[in-house]
Structures are given as structure tokens and as C-alpha cells.
Write a protein that holds these residues in place. Structure first.
Motif, PDB file in Angstrom:
ATOM      1  N   GLY A  12       0.791  -1.219   0.000  1.00 17.74           N
ATOM      2  CA  GLY A  12       0.000   0.000   0.000  1.00 17.74           C
ATOM      3  C   GLY A  12       0.823   1.267   0.000  1.00 17.74           C
ATOM      4  O   GLY A  12       0.271   2.366  -0.157  1.00 17.74           O
ATOM      5  N   THR A  13       2.145   1.135   0.162  1.00 20.70           N
ATOM      6  CA  THR A  13       3.015   2.304   0.112  1.00 20.70           C
ATOM      7  C   THR A  13       2.924   2.971  -1.259  1.00 20.70           C
ATOM      8  O   THR A  13       2.831   2.302  -2.287  1.00 20.70           O
ATOM      9  CB  THR A  13       4.468   1.903   0.404  1.00 20.70           C
ATOM     10  OG1 THR A  13       4.560   1.398   1.742  1.00 20.70           O
ATOM     11  CG2 THR A  13       5.414   3.091   0.277  1.00 20.70           C
ATOM     12  N   VAL A  14       2.957   4.297  -1.255  1.00 23.20           N
ATOM     13  CA  VAL A  14       2.985   5.071  -2.496  1.00 23.20           C
ATOM     14  C   VAL A  14       4.436   5.457  -2.778  1.00 23.20           C
ATOM     15  O   VAL A  14       5.123   5.990  -1.902  1.00 23.20           O
ATOM     16  CB  VAL A  14       2.110   6.333  -2.388  1.00 23.20           C
ATOM     17  CG1 VAL A  14       2.257   7.204  -3.640  1.00 23.20           C
ATOM     18  CG2 VAL A  14       0.649   5.940  -2.182  1.00 23.20           C
ATOM     19  N   HIS A  15       4.903   5.186  -3.988  1.00 23.94           N
ATOM     20  CA  HIS A  15       6.283   5.474  -4.378  1.00 23.94           C
ATOM     21  C   HIS A  15       6.264   6.587  -5.438  1.00 23.94           C
ATOM     22  O   HIS A  15       5.771   6.372  -6.557  1.00 23.94           O
ATOM     23  CB  HIS A  15       6.955   4.221  -4.929  1.00 23.94           C
ATOM     24  CG  HIS A  15       6.927   3.067  -3.964  1.00 23.94           C
ATOM     25  ND1 HIS A  15       7.867   2.910  -2.967  1.00 23.94           N
ATOM     26  CD2 HIS A  15       6.058   2.025  -3.850  1.00 23.94           C
ATOM     27  CE1 HIS A  15       7.582   1.819  -2.274  1.00 23.94           C
ATOM     28  NE2 HIS A  15       6.489   1.262  -2.794  1.00 23.94           N
ATOM     29  N   LEU A  16       6.788   7.742  -5.088  1.00 26.25           N
ATOM     30  CA  LEU A  16       6.840   8.885  -5.990  1.00 26.25           C
ATOM     31  C   LEU A  16       8.199   8.921  -6.675  1.00 26.25           C
ATOM     32  O   LEU A  16       9.237   8.897  -6.007  1.00 26.25           O
ATOM     33  CB  LEU A  16       6.620  10.180  -5.204  1.00 26.25           C
ATOM     34  CG  LEU A  16       6.828  11.501  -5.967  1.00 26.25           C
ATOM     35  CD1 LEU A  16       5.860  11.614  -7.138  1.00 26.25           C
ATOM     36  CD2 LEU A  16       6.679  12.688  -5.026  1.00 26.25           C
ATOM     37  N   VAL A  17       8.171   8.987  -8.004  1.00 22.32           N
ATOM     38  CA  VAL A  17       9.406   8.962  -8.789  1.00 22.32           C
ATOM     39  C   VAL A  17       9.500  10.232  -9.620  1.00 22.32           C
ATOM     40  O   VAL A  17       8.594  10.543 -10.408  1.00 22.32           O
ATOM     41  CB  VAL A  17       9.442   7.721  -9.710  1.00 22.32           C
ATOM     42  CG1 VAL A  17      10.680   7.755 -10.597  1.00 22.32           C
ATOM     43  CG2 VAL A  17       9.427   6.445  -8.875  1.00 22.32           C
ATOM     44  N   GLY A  18      10.609  10.952  -9.433  1.00 25.58           N
ATOM     45  CA  GLY A  18      10.844  12.165 -10.205  1.00 25.58           C
ATOM     46  C   GLY A  18      12.138  12.050 -10.990  1.00 25.58           C
ATOM     47  O   GLY A  18      13.140  12.656 -10.630  1.00 25.58           O
ATOM     48  N   ILE A  19      12.129  11.264 -12.047  1.00 28.65           N
ATOM     49  CA  ILE A  19      13.308  11.051 -12.884  1.00 28.65           C
ATOM     50  C   ILE A  19      12.931  11.376 -14.330  1.00 28.65           C
ATOM     51  O   ILE A  19      12.043  10.740 -14.897  1.00 28.65           O
ATOM     52  CB  ILE A  19      13.817   9.588 -12.823  1.00 28.65           C
ATOM     53  CG1 ILE A  19      14.069   9.158 -11.382  1.00 28.65           C
ATOM     54  CG2 ILE A  19      15.066   9.418 -13.687  1.00 28.65           C
ATOM     55  CD1 ILE A  19      15.313   9.736 -10.765  1.00 28.65           C
ATOM     56  N   ASN A  20      13.606  12.344 -14.934  1.00 25.08           N
ATOM     57  CA  ASN A  20      13.395  12.673 -16.342  1.00 25.08           C
ATOM     58  C   ASN A  20      11.923  12.956 -16.641  1.00 25.08           C
ATOM     59  O   ASN A  20      11.370  12.494 -17.644  1.00 25.08           O
ATOM     60  CB  ASN A  20      13.905  11.533 -17.224  1.00 25.08           C
ATOM     61  CG  ASN A  20      14.213  11.982 -18.644  1.00 25.08           C
ATOM     62  OD1 ASN A  20      14.413  13.159 -18.898  1.00 25.08           O
ATOM     63  ND2 ASN A  20      14.242  11.041 -19.570  1.00 25.08           N
TER      64      ASN A  20
END
Length: 256
Positions: A62-70
Motif C-alpha cells: 500500500g506504500t505510495v512510491h513517488l518517482v521524479g526522474i526525467n
């Protein structure tokens, strides 16, 4: 528990990381935000995917993983949320999420135009609010609809026959250890009992169980916590000393 992990190539010297966190905390001050890394080389999707694949399963489902790559690159085809192994991932549709597992996500949502504003900082302005709201109880379907436009990248795979496995270094870690794409299950299925691991000018015919089971300055090889073959030099930087780097070829020859 409202938990968000955050992975980016923003570094630590600029305002980008705290600005993204501030945006999420303004929506829900009770959020727990865990940094995976912000020291990714700029635009290095492969390294980012390696870190996320190695760690996401250790977080609660249930964890939310935020990705800020390119997020603003030409490879990015909009912004998406996916559900994979009961984890939620939010980020750019640039192929990074295709490298996290051997199977496709169970759910892929393309964020609707109403949520995708013009921005030079989409991780803060578009993705962070969605991540905070999903971690706080919203569904990713609240922000868009199902999509078949899932950008895929091809991860380099080891090649295996009964006589040999040919793999590659996929990461040289902080200590100079060489992490390869040779998996334990493939090795164990093919291993007849005798083998030789060849890397650069060196070779080994025995696997160790850890880093310190050889003398200082001697090379070692073992299957690490990710069940990937790892090669190093005890108290030495294997990458530098052996002249090996990412994409260097590693051979395992059987029956020798």
C-alpha cells in the motif's frame, strides 16, 4: 499509515527536494516521507529502477512510491499511476516502471488532463499532489482512466546455456563492488558442481557467503540479498582495481 517514498535525480544542493516534500505535506501534514535516494545521476533511469526494484518490496504493502526522474524529457509520455504487487507508483511514463518487475503492472492509470497542468516542475506541481492524496486514501483511478500506453524499456538479461552464463555488471556500488544481472536461480539450475567465474583478468571457482571471508585484497563472489551475483575485492574497490564498470561482461563457465 500514510507513507510515501521519494526517488529523484534532484541532488541535495537545490530547492527541488524540499519543495516537493512541502507540496505533499501541505496536503497532509501527517504524511511519512521516506527518501530512497536523490543522488541518481541525471536522467539515469536504469540506476533509479535498480534502486527502486531493490527496495520497494521491503516497504509495507500500500506504500505510495513517488518517482521524479526525467519527468520533462522527450522519452516521457505523460504521467501515470500503476499498481504493482500491492504497491502504488506515481511518476512519468518513460519506461522506468517497466523495469521494476518481470511482470506488467496489474493497474495502469493515465492521469487526466485536468490534473496535468503546464509546468516546468511537474514532480512538484503534478505528481506530488496526487501522491499525497493517494497516500491519504484516494484511489489512483480518481485522477485518470485505464491506459494501454505503458512505455516499456528492455532490461539487459543474462544469456545462459548448459555450458555458460554471460552476464553484465549492472551497478558498481559505493564500495566498488560489482553487482551483476546473473541470478541465483539460473546459476543453481545450471551448476553441475564445478564452475569458473571470469571477470576482467581474474577468475574464481568458489562462491563465498559474505564480504569478509577472503583475505584483504583478495577477490570474492557471492549471491547478495537480491539473489544477484556480486563480485568485489575485500577492502578494495573492485571496479577501479579490475578496470570494470557498468556493462562489463561477466562469464560463468560450467564443468571447468
Amino acid at each position: 499509515m500514510a507513507l510515501v517514498t521519494f526517488l529523484s535525480d534532484f541532488g541535495e544542493k537545490d530547492y527541488y527536494v524540499p519543495a516537493v516534500k512541502a507540496k505533499m505535506l501541505a496536503i497532509n501534514p501527517q504524511l511519512i516521507i521516506v527518501d530512497i535516494s536523490h543522488a541518481i545521476n541525471t536522467y539515469d533511469l536504469e540506476h533509479a529502477a535498480f534502486l527502486l526494484r531493490a527496495t520497494f518490496r521491503d516497504f509495507p504493502k500500500g506504500t505510495v512510491h513517488l518517482v521524479g526522474i526525467n519527468t520533462t524529457g522527450s522519452m516521457t509520455q505523460g504521467y501515470i499511476g500503476i499498481k504493482l504487487e500491492d504497491h502504488i507508483f506515481i511518476g512519468p511514463n518513460n519506461g522506468i516502471f517497466s523495469l521494476l518487475a518481470d511482470q506488467d503492472p496489474g493497474i495502469i492509470v493515465q492521469f487526466a488532463d485536468i490534473h496535468v497542468k503546464d509546468s516546468t516542475f511537474p514532480t512538484r506541481d503534478i505528481l506530488a499532489p496526487i501522491a499525497a492524496k493517494v497516500a491519504s486514501g484516494a484511489a489512483i483511478h480518481d485522477f485518470g482512466g485505464p491506459s494501454s500506453n505503458f512505455r516499456r524499456l528492455m532490461a539487459r538479461q543474462a544469456k545462459a546455456t548448459k555450458e555458460q552464463i554471460i552476464g553484465h555488471v549492472i551497478r558498481v556500488d559505493q564500495y566498488g563492488n560489482l553487482i551483476t544481472n546473473i541470478r541465483r536461480d539460473v546459476f543453481e539450475r545450471l551448476n553441475p558442481g564445478t564452475f569458473s567465474i571470469q571477470f576482467g583478468r581474474e577468475s574464481l571457482s568458489k562462491l563465498q557467503l559474505g564480504y569478509d571471508q577472503v583475505e584483504a585484497g583478495d577477490p570474492f563472489a557471492f549471491f547478495n540479498s537480491m539473489d544477484l551475483l556480486e563480485i568485489g575485492i575485500n577492502h578494495g574497490h573492485a571496479g577501479g582495481l579490475l578496470g570494470l564498470k557498468r556493462d562489463s561482461v561477466i562469464y560463468i563457465n560450467f564443468g571447468v
